[in-house]
Write a protein that holds these residues in place. Structure first.
Motif, PDB file in Angstrom:
ATOM      1  N   TRP A   1       0.500  -1.214   0.381  1.00 55.06           N
ATOM      2  CA  TRP A   1      -0.175  -0.387  -0.322  1.00 55.06           C
ATOM      3  C   TRP A   1       1.431   0.919  -0.085  1.00 55.06           C
ATOM      4  N   ALA A   2       2.011   1.370   0.609  1.00 53.94           N
ATOM      5  CA  ALA A   2       2.944   2.604   0.278  1.00 53.94           C
ATOM      6  C   ALA A   2       3.401   3.100  -0.530  1.00 53.94           C
ATOM      7  N   GLU A   3       3.275   1.993  -1.927  1.00 54.96           N
ATOM      8  CA  GLU A   3       3.151   2.156  -3.490  1.00 54.96           C
ATOM      9  C   GLU A   3       1.873   2.298  -3.885  1.00 54.96           C
ATOM     10  N   ASN A   4       1.189   1.672  -4.122  1.00 54.22           N
ATOM     11  CA  ASN A   4       0.076   1.837  -4.475  1.00 54.22           C
ATOM     12  C   ASN A   4      -1.030   3.245  -3.936  1.00 54.22           C
ATOM     13  N   LYS A   5      -1.638   3.026  -2.773  1.00 55.57           N
ATOM     14  CA  LYS A   5      -1.589   4.296  -1.567  1.00 55.57           C
ATOM     15  C   LYS A   5      -3.534   4.008  -2.817  1.00 55.57           C
ATOM     16  N   PRO A   6      -3.728   2.839  -2.332  1.00 58.15           N
ATOM     17  CA  PRO A   6      -5.161   2.199  -2.263  1.00 58.15           C
ATOM     18  C   PRO A   6      -6.570   3.882  -1.644  1.00 58.15           C
ATOM     19  N   LEU A   7      -6.049   4.966  -0.477  1.00 60.37           N
ATOM     20  CA  LEU A   7      -7.084   4.975   0.469  1.00 60.37           C
ATOM     21  C   LEU A   7      -6.445   6.469  -0.223  1.00 60.37           C
ATOM     22  N   ARG A   8      -5.597   6.507  -1.026  1.00 56.70           N
ATOM     23  CA  ARG A   8      -5.450   8.333  -1.149  1.00 56.70           C
ATOM     24  C   ARG A   8      -7.057   9.252  -1.331  1.00 56.70           C
ATOM     25  N   GLY A   9      -7.129   9.967  -0.654  1.00 56.56           N
ATOM     26  CA  GLY A   9      -7.905  11.439  -0.240  1.00 56.56           C
ATOM     27  C   GLY A   9      -9.256  11.014   0.678  1.00 56.56           C
TER      28      GLY A   9
ATOM     29  N   LEU B   1      -3.232   1.719   7.033  1.00 59.72           N
ATOM     30  CA  LEU B   1      -3.745   2.961   6.631  1.00 59.72           C
ATOM     31  C   LEU B   1      -3.104   3.768   6.056  1.00 59.72           C
ATOM     32  N   VAL B   2      -2.570   4.207   6.819  1.00 60.29           N
ATOM     33  CA  VAL B   2      -1.803   5.683   7.354  1.00 60.29           C
ATOM     34  C   VAL B   2      -0.278   5.056   5.315  1.00 60.29           C
ATOM     35  N   ALA B   3      -0.371   4.392   5.431  1.00 61.80           N
ATOM     36  CA  ALA B   3       0.765   3.679   4.257  1.00 61.80           C
ATOM     37  C   ALA B   3      -0.544   3.904   3.158  1.00 61.80           C
ATOM     38  N   GLY B   4      -1.871   3.522   2.913  1.00 58.54           N
ATOM     39  CA  GLY B   4      -2.100   3.279   1.616  1.00 58.54           C
ATOM     40  C   GLY B   4      -2.923   4.924   1.141  1.00 58.54           C
ATOM     41  N   GLY B   5      -2.161   5.761   2.136  1.00 58.31           N
ATOM     42  CA  GLY B   5      -2.638   7.272   1.881  1.00 58.31           C
ATOM     43  C   GLY B   5      -3.660   8.151   2.453  1.00 58.31           C
ATOM     44  N   ALA B   6      -3.927   7.344   3.705  1.00 59.61           N
ATOM     45  CA  ALA B   6      -5.313   7.781   4.315  1.00 59.61           C
ATOM     46  C   ALA B   6      -4.284   9.068   5.259  1.00 59.61           C
ATOM     47  N   GLN B   7      -5.639   9.962   5.994  1.00 57.73           N
ATOM     48  CA  GLN B   7      -5.310  10.730   6.569  1.00 57.73           C
ATOM     49  C   GLN B   7      -6.544  10.263   7.628  1.00 57.73           C
ATOM     50  N   MET B   8      -5.153  10.333   9.205  1.00 56.06           N
ATOM     51  CA  MET B   8      -6.594   9.499   9.923  1.00 56.06           C
ATOM     52  C   MET B   8      -6.554  10.103  10.829  1.00 56.06           C
ATOM     53  N   ALA B   9      -7.136   9.131  12.308  1.00 52.14           N
ATOM     54  CA  ALA B   9      -7.370  10.386  13.710  1.00 52.14           C
ATOM     55  C   ALA B   9      -8.382   8.663  14.164  1.00 52.14           C
TER      56      ALA B   9
END
Length: 417
Positions: free
Chosen positions: A34-42, A62-70
């Motif tokens: 996921w760090a490479e393809n970022k499926p959760l970007r945005g 989840l963060v590696a997947g591109g997500a902002q997280m709390a």
């Protein structure tokens, strides 16, 4: 702003998180991809989970997947302050979690994660989901879906769906075979007994342990108590589960008959008022009572507090109550989730599967936002198979493969006797 006990604890938390990560190969492999393809970007993910080392590694994925997280805590007593500090500092998720906080602070933490205006919800007990629907409906239009990792939370969400109150699709991670067959049975079984022993240092061999409920969590607790030499009595309301407990070699009794024989009573039902003061009054002197269900409703703690003539702290996570009849009851972890409050929570090896399933469910929701109606949908079998296959590979286990002849037989109906 994040809510933390002490940011200076981050170094200690980081060491524990990395140790757990070495025992979570499925989630680690997912994180790398996921760090490479970022499926959760945005996407913006609001999560309400036990703040443990294993949860930290889900956040990492989840963060590696591109997500902002709390992230906020789903139980004040399970929060590890050093882990919370390390997640905030090193992983990139904003954390709202303080060990042992009061109810008001707990819901301040829940409100804090919602301030990111999430598009995805990751829940443990459905507190976050219920809060959004009841108090922050302005956030609902942006939320494309949610996941739920506990039996109790799934029941709440199904009740919401039945009332036509659920506003977005939910995937019940708890229902996945890669979750409840392992996490609930082996994880809960182990950490509940671990919490019991840490809080009491009692000998289980020769003790009589009453397990309320014989779902997957109850099965796990009963098996481990029995394996340590205890006699196990199961109480149930479901006839099929009661029959299964009987054929597994357990005694099956109603609680009113089991209570007078108990050395230990552990609740694992997900329901309320399972052990009442009426039951406690029938228990032998010194009986230990504890809860392994998600919410602190299974034991009537308020009723015990008002009925007892005295109470005293005897060990960490162990309070002795004296009842009017003169006998003593030992309540562990305030009647809260024993394995999380008094022990180290689930082992990383089982949470590897649970959180990999959770992460893939989040990705599935992100990728199928236009196809899922507001409802509780089953976890796709493909996700379960991906997690199980990856876990087997980590164990260096290979499987047989069906031949063409075998495959043809399994998909035909003509061949018979």
């Amino acid at each position: 702003m994040p809510l933390l006990s002490d940011p200076a604890l981050a170094d200690e938390g980081a060491r524990k998180i990395e140790f757990a990560y070495t025992r979570m190969p499925v989630l680690a492999e997912l994180t790398s991809r996921w760090a490479e393809n970022k499926p959760l970007r945005g996407h913006r993910i609001a999560a309400c989970l036990h703040v443990t080392t294993e949860t930290a590694n889900l956040c990492r994925a989840l963060v590696a997947g591109g997500a902002q997280m709390a992230l906020c805590a789903s139980n004040p007593l399970s929060t590890k302050d050093d882990v919370a500090a390390a997640i905030q500092r090193d992983i990139g998720a904003e954390v709202f979690a303080i060990h042992g906080c009061d109810r008001e602070t707990y819901y301040q933490q829940v409100a804090g994660v919602l301030d990111i205006e999430p598009t995805l919800i990751v829940d443990d007990g459905a507190d976050l989901t219920a809060t959004v629907h009841e108090h922050r409906p302005d956030l609902l239009p942006a939320i494309v879906g949610g996941t739920e990792v506990t039996s109790t939370g799934v029941v709440r969400m199904r009740n919401m769906a039945a009332d036509a109150a659920l506003a977005y699709p939910v995937l019940p991670t708890n229902d996945a075979l890669t979750k409840h067959l392992f996490d609930n049975r082996y994880g809960t079984g182990q950490n509940t007994i671990d919490g019991l022993l840490r809080a009491t240092n009692m000998l289980l061999a020769g003790a009589t342990v009453v397990v309320a409920g014989y779902g997957w969590c109850g099965r796990g607790v009963a098996a481990r108590a029995r394996g340590m030499g205890a006699e196990v009595i199961v109480t149930e309301v479901n006839p099929v589960r009661a029959l299964e407990a009987k054929l597994d070699g357990m005694r099956v009794l109603p609680m009113r008959q089991a209570a007078p024989q108990a050395s230990v009573v552990i609740t694992t039902t997900g329901n309320r008022d399972v052990v009442t003061v009426e039951h406690m009054r029938a228990m032998p002197d010194g009986t230990v009572i504890a809860n392994s269900g998600h919410f602190d409703l299974e034991i009537t703690v308020d009723e015990l507090t008002t009925t007892a003539t005295s109470r005293r702290y005897v060990r960490e996570n162990c309070v002795e109550y004296t009842l009017p009849e003169g006998h003593r009851i030992l309540l562990l972890a305030e009647g809260r989730l024993l394995g999380q409050a008094a022990a180290e929570a689930h082992p990383a090896e089982v949470m590897d599967m649970t959180f990999a399933t959770q992460a893939l469910a989040v990705r599935y929701l992100a990728e199928n936002t236009d196809e899922l109606e507001p409802a509780v949908h089953p976890i796709p079998v493909a996700i379960e198979n991906e997690v199980a296959s990856s876990k087997l590979a980590a164990y260096n286990i290979t499987l047989d493969e069906l031949t063409n002849r075998q495959q043809s037989y399994l998909t035909s109906w003509q061949l018979g006797t």
